[in-house]
Design a protein around this motif. Structure first.
Motif: not given
Length: 126
Positions: A81-98
């Protein structure tokens, strides 16, 4: 394996977390001692202990007096759960914004992710 990008104690904690995720350290399995980590990485035992204690504070490890540290029940799910949350914040959010900046909509972004998955299918994770 130790690098200068983050504190050594944090790298020790992340390695243990990775071993929990990979099943190398199963629930109720014994964790190497701080002296073993210190000898392996050629670091101060206090630094290794700081990494282990970080995981104790998070409830991922617990101490059996006179025996050593062990992986707590439910630790794998907690790390996942911790790593999935980190993945979301570090990769998914920036990917979506770009993607938004480039005018790439959700459907096209999904297609690009599927394309990437197809191109790397069967390729072992780095």
């Amino acid at each position: 394996m130790i690098d200068d990008s983050k504190p050594i104690f944090q790298q020790i904690a992340e390695r243990i977390e990775g071993d929990i995720l990979d099943g190398v350290l199963p629930e109720e399995g014994q964790v190497p001692s701080t002296n073993e980590f210190a000898a392996f990485y050629r670091i101060n035992p206090a630094t290794a202990a700081k990494g282990v204690n970080l995981l104790v504070d998070e409830g991922l490890l617990y101490k059996r007096r006179g025996i050593g540290m062990f992986v707590a029940p439910g630790a794998r799910e907690t790390v996942l759960a911790k790593r999935r949350d980190q993945f979301y914040r570090q990769f998914v959010q920036p990917l979506h914004l770009e993607a938004r900046k480039l005018g790439i909509g959700l459907e096209e972004l999904t297609t690009l992710i599927q394309r990437s998955a197809a191109e790397h299918e069967g390729t072992p994770a780095p």
